[in-house]
Every structure is written in C-alpha cells, then in structure tokens.
Scaffold this active site. Structure first.
Site, PDB file in Angstrom:
ATOM      1  N   LYS A 101       8.948  -2.728  -7.357  1.00 57.32           N
ATOM      2  CA  LYS A 101       7.684  -3.130  -6.689  1.00 57.32           C
ATOM      3  C   LYS A 101       6.932  -3.679  -8.098  1.00 57.32           C
ATOM      4  CE  LYS A 101       9.489  -2.555  -2.599  1.00 57.32           C
ATOM      5  NZ  LYS A 101      10.253  -3.085  -1.952  1.00 57.32           N
ATOM      6  N   GLU A 129       0.929  -2.723   2.746  1.00 59.39           N
ATOM      7  CA  GLU A 129       2.213  -1.638   3.745  1.00 59.39           C
ATOM      8  C   GLU A 129       3.074  -0.564   2.882  1.00 59.39           C
ATOM      9  OE1 GLU A 129       3.172  -4.504   2.965  1.00 59.39           O
ATOM     10  OE2 GLU A 129       5.557  -4.404   3.026  1.00 59.39           O
ATOM     11  N   SER A 145      17.150  -0.257  -8.594  1.00 54.21           N
ATOM     12  CA  SER A 145      16.395  -0.154  -7.813  1.00 54.21           C
ATOM     13  C   SER A 145      15.101   0.796  -8.616  1.00 54.21           C
ATOM     14  CB  SER A 145      16.137  -1.091  -6.721  1.00 54.21           C
ATOM     15  OG  SER A 145      16.510  -0.094  -6.116  1.00 54.21           O
TER      16      SER A 145
END
Lengths: 274, 396
Positions: free
Chosen positions: B89, B111, B378
């Site tokens: 991210k 968000e 991830s």
C-alpha cells in the site's frame, strides 16, 4: 411542452419562484409519501422532487442517508417508486422529478426505465453521480421518451463545464449552492449570485438552486439572487424525522412547505419591485 | 489498444461516475498526474523514496520448503510484506502524497478497511508534513484497534464511520463526501485501482513497480519469464501492480484470487466475478455484488482487505478478455495457507496474501516441477495475529 417547462413559464408570468421540496419515497412508507405529496401541493409545492433510496448515496449528508436507510428497510424499490408516481399522477398535475443514483437506473435498464417512468407520469430525472459525459445512453433515450434529464452545476464547475451542463440539462439547471453534500451549512450568497449570473449568460433555461437551504429566509434570499426555483431537501426530511410515528408528521411537513412558499412569494414580489 | 481511453474507460468499464463538484478536481488530478508521469525530477524523487524510505526493491524469494512440501512448480514470493509499514500500500500512498504536495494541497484524506492503506497514507503524510484524516468503518475500528492507534501515533485523525455496513464501502463514501466538501485544499488518496478515472490508471502505474522488479529478478534467478503469477484481489492494486508488466507476455498465465469467504451465497463472500454483476459504485463501472435492483450487498471475508463489494475496472476488462483468470479462496483455505507459510518459511503473511498462497498450493502441483510461479506476498500478517488467535480460540 414539458410539464416542468410549463410550470416555470406560468410561475414567471405570476412573478413567482418555484418551490421544489424533496422527500424520500418510502420514508417512512409509501402511503405516507403519497399523502405528503398531495398535502404539499396544497401548501405551495410547485415541483416535487422525489428520492428513490440507494444503499450508497455519496452526494448526500447524514439526514438523507438516514432517510435512504429507512426507505430501504421497508423494501422500497425503484419499481415501487414508479408505482407511487403513477398513483399520485391520477390526483395531481404538478411535475414530479426523481432523484436517485445511477446504479439503480443502470440495473433497471436505461431505455426500459425512461419508457416506464414516462408512462407512470414522471417528468424529470436527477442523478447526482452521472455527469453528462457518462450519460451517452440516457440522454437520447430520455429525450425520446419525453423525460427531462436534469444535470447539476457546482461552485467548482469551470466555465467550459457550465456551458456543457447548461446545454445538456433539460427542464431546468440544478445549481448546487455549496461545495459539499446535501444538508451542509448554507453557501455564500455572493458566490450563488455570481454563479446564477454566469449560467444565465449561457442559457435561458430555468435555474434552480439547492443544497444547504433550510429556512424560509434562506429560500427567499436565494430567490432574490435571480434563481427561478429553490430546492429544499434535508431540512424538510429533518422535520419528518422529528415526527416519525406521530400523526403530526404530515401537517408539520406541509406547514414547513407552506412557510417556505410564503418566503418565496415575498422574495418574488420584492425582486420584481426592484 | 491503450487502456484506459481518454475518458478513463477500460472497454466497457471504469469511467467517472461522481458528483459534478468533483469533476473539475478529477480533471485537475489527471492533468497533474500526466505531467509528473513524464517529469524526470518527480520520478527521481519518487525512486529515491521508494529505495530509501520504503526499502525497494523488495526481494523475490524462492520458497524452497514450501515448494518441496507441495511438490510441483517452483514458488517464488514477491516480498511486498517487507515494504516499510508492512504492505504494498505504501507504494501508492507515498506517490500520491508526493503528487498532492506538488499540486499545492495541504491536506489528504483516505479510506481504510483493515487499516493498511490508512497507516501507509498516515505515514507518507507525516513524512511530507501534510494533514491527514482517515475514514474507517466503526466495525473495522473495533477489529483493527492496533492500526487505529498507529495512525494516531503518526499524527493522523481517524474518523469512525457509523452508517451502512460500517466497513470499507462506507468509509469510501465518507472520504468522497469529505473530498467533495474540501476539494480546494484536499487530495483524496484512494487506496486501490478503483474509483473514478484517473485513480485506477494512476494507482496501477504507481504499483507497477512490483512487476517491473519481479520481471528483472526472475530473469536473474530462473533465466526466463515465470509461467504463472498469482495475487489476491480486493480492489486489486497489488495484483495489477504485479501483472501489468507481464500483460504482453502471452505465455505468462495470471491468476487473481478473490475472497470466497464462507461460500458463494449472498452476504457471505466477496467474489465479485463469481457472484456479482455489472454495476456502478463509487465512481466506477465494474463487477459489483448487488441485488437485482442494484442495491449494494454486504460482503464477508476473514480478510478485511478483500471484504469489498466491487473490483477494479481494469480487472473486469481483463476478466472479459480472458487474459487474467479469476477464482477465489475460502476463509478456511486462506487460514490453512496462513499457517503453512508461517511454519514452513518463517513468514507470517497477511490474511489477504494468504488467499494467493492458498491458490498457489493448488496450482503448483498442476503445473509441474519444471515451471515457475510468482506469488505476490502483498503484506505481512502482524496486523492479523489478534484475529487469527480469536478464530483459533486462543486467549492472548
């Protein structure tokens, strides 16, 4: 001529402004919504803006979000709202405009929707999450069916977008009076006046102003800024919310609409006197 | 064909379905993004932070014990879990915050579901000195209290969203409402390849560093391109980040793994391709979990990062094209993979990434020993440890 256009024309002759109240269909139930529309018409509603509930109303503030949830909880569907429109249409001649989100229309089928909506007696459609750029299917279909597609202009809109939206909007042009969601604090007067003037410079279609207008005084102020119509949503839904489950709901809501219309009548006169 | 087109359409998907107030902001963002895409100074600065702050390139690690245990294709893990803040991210958050600063914005909003994107954005905002507010559903605030506290430590304000499903979907609605209200000063850092154009394109580009590195690394390690790529798909940014660089290599198969949850029944999963239909949500036309009317359905996954009703529009496009194959892993399969990777490789994966590992366990034997698979790991599983303990009935 469309019923919406005709209404604005008649009001203009009388030197009056259109009062456009908004309520959510099915909040708290469809029978109440019908009774409310008929009472509001008597109280001075010129054009009725009716919401169809959606699970994710991203242009709406908390008051209308809660109304969405109440209407969804009792299972109000888009077809139910069209049924309500057909029912009201038998007893009322005021223009009825639907405000909802694009996903419902998309799932219903755009072409099928405009044809069913017109048959039910609906006059216009407002989809806040459908900019004209994405309305390539809807615009011609609605035109063919005789349904007005009403698009929005915001304080952030560039001159180019003001021209685009003004050209494509039918029935009236919806000016969003503030940078925000429905039910926010009243926008700045000077910016509303400037925006209405800008829109007037490129279009002779009626301009209605909404978002954040919550009192008869504010409605009058906006009408005095040259708008042809004033839209009041969250403040009215709030009056209803405060009287949910009470026999006072309908008279209180109608009373509020009456006060708004009185505010507008005062403004219409003072403007024409100027 | 170059996708998206100028209007942000990936074939029939994508687009810009937002209130008028945001339309000019999206144009402004697109213009600024297209400018920095070709701007050497910006790209150099971004490369600097990727290297020095995030710790890129992340390793491509040969999972020897896992490969031996399964007995099939060689499994390589792209270690995005080793990025600063613990997941891919940060690649996107850092790049967007850098772009926001260049655009003269003083505030960002984001968000978050599990909290990973919220923490990444709070981190980037702290580093660049921007104000940051993160919207998070109240259910997630309770489930991920550790990440809430991390964001606060980083100087961000966390805004609990107590309406609707009280999870990621509602957090996005509220972040979009905030952006609508404060569009002059604020940039919205969308966390995945979703939302209105240019977000799906821009986030994909920022995440595509994953695939560019992986390509070089596998060439060095195996001397040839991989046979298969596997990644989990929530919104789909880690998957698109890995796949994008290989789309034009027809012999590389690609597998996007959604959350099968408890089974493909209404409200019990988040497998949009298995149980969804075409719809429009939060700015984008794509596959959506919705009822026949178009009301958005509740979703479920053991992994908060995959627990979302819609999928990135570019995924929808490649799904229809048949270029990427989509399937799902169930909650319990992900849990098994979580355990297995922890014990065999000493790597505790995020529950999201565990879905990709779970599918790899099926794919590797099928492909055979002479093939290579890259799995995008991830994120790391630290954030999930409390939840896993709870599921296992362990009191900490």
């Amino acid at each position: 001529m469309s019923r919406i256009k005709n209404t604005f024309r008649k009001l203009k002759k009388k030197g009056e402004k259109a009062l456009i109240p908004y309520i959510m269909a099915g909040d708290p139930d469809l029978a109440t919504t019908k009774a409310l529309i008929l009472e509001m018409e008597k109280a001075g509603c010129d054009i009725m803006e009716l919401g169809a509930p959606f699970s994710d109303p991203l242009a709406d503030g908390p008051t209308i979000q809660k109304a969405d949830l109440r209407a969804l909880k009792n299972g109000t569907s888009l077809s139910d709202v069209l049924g309500l429109v057909a029912d009201v249409r038998k007893e009322s001649a005021i223009p009825l405009v639907l405000m909802t989100y694009y996903n419902l229309i998309f799932n219903y089928g755009e072409e099928r929707f405009v044809s069913d909506a017109h048959a039910a007696g609906l006059d216009g459609l407002i989809l806040p999450d459908l900019p004209p750029e994405e309305a390539g299917v809807l615009i011609p279909a609605a035109k063919e069916a005789g349904l007005d597609t009403i698009f929005l202009i915001a304080p952030t809109s560039t001159d180019e977008r003001i021209r685009l939206v003004s050209r494509l909007s039918q029935g009236f042009i919806y000016y969003v009076s503030l940078t925000g969601v429905t039910g926010s604090a009243f926008g700045s007067q000077s910016s509303i006046e400037d925006a209405v003037r800008k829109i007037r410079a490129v279009s002779d279609k009626p301009v209605s102003v909404g978002f954040g207008i919550s009192t008869p005084e504010q409605a009058a102020e906006v009408a005095g800024m040259g708008a042809d119509g004033v839209i009041v949503g969250s403040a009215l839904v709030k009056v209803m919310e405060e009287h949910l489950g009470s026999p006072e709901l309908i008279p209180r809501a109608a009373g509020f609409v009456k006060a708004l219309k009185q505010g507008l009548r005062g403004a219409g006169r003072s403007e024409s006197a100027r | 064909m170059i996708i998206p087109d100028k209007k942000g359409h990936f074939g029939a998907y994508g687009g810009k379905f937002v209130p008028e107030t945001l339309m000019p902001a999206l144009s402004e963002l697109e213009k600024a993004y297209l400018a920095i895409r070709r701007d050497k100074e910006f790209q150099d600065e971004l490369a600097y932070y990727f290297r020095e702050f995030i710790g890129r390139p992340t390793p491509l690690y040969f999972a020897r014990r896992l490969t031996e245990h399964i007995g099939g294709a060689k499994i390589y893990l792209k270690r995005e879990d080793l990025c600063h803040t613990g997941a891919h991210k940060i690649n996107n958050s850092l790049a967007q915050v850098l772009l926001a600063r260049r655009m003269g914005k003083t505030r960002v909003v984001a968000e978050t579901g599990a909290g990973q994107h919220g923490v990444a954005t709070a981190t980037a905002a702290a580093m660049f000195g921007l104000d940051c507010e993160v919207y998070m559903g109240t259910d997630d605030v309770v489930r991920q209290s550790l990440n809430v506290f991390r964001m606060k430590l980083l100087g961000s304000i966390v805004r609990p969203v107590d309406i609707g499903s009280k999870t990621l979907k509602d957090a996005i609605n509220e972040a979009l409402r905030d952006w609508t209200t404060n569009v002059g000063s604020t940039h919205y850092v969308m966390g995945t390849v979703f939302g209105p154009h240019p977000y799906p394109m821009m986030v994909r580009d920022f995440q595509s560093v994953i695939g560019r590195e992986a390509r070089k690394q596998i060439m060095k390690l195996a001397g040839r391109l991989p046979d298969a790529l596997v990644a989990c798909v929530g919104g789909g940014s880690n998957a698109m980040g890995l796949f994008y660089e290989f789309l034009r290599d027809p012999l590389v198969s690609m597998h996007g793994i959604e959350a099968g949850g408890l089974g493909i029944e209404k409200g019990k999963h988040a497998a949009r391709f298995a149980g969804g239909s075409l719809g429009v949500l939060q700015g984008s036309k794509t596959y959506v979990l919705q009822d026949a009317e178009g009301q958005i359905e509740l979703t479920h996954s053991v992994s908060a990062g995959l627990d979302y009703a819609a999928v990135g529009p570019e995924h929808a496009y490649y799904h229809d094209e048949g270029r990427i194959e989509y399937t799902y892993a169930m909650d319990d399969e992900a849990m098994e993979a979580f355990d297995l990777l922890s014990r065999l490789e000493g790597i505790i994966p995020a529950l999201e990434s565990a879905h990709a590992v779970a599918y790899c366990l099926k794919l590797a034997p099928r492909l055979g020993r002479d093939k290579n698979i890259i799995v995008n790991l991830s994120g790391r599983g630290d954030k999930d440890v409390m939840q896993v303990a709870k599921i296992k009935g362990v009191e900490l």
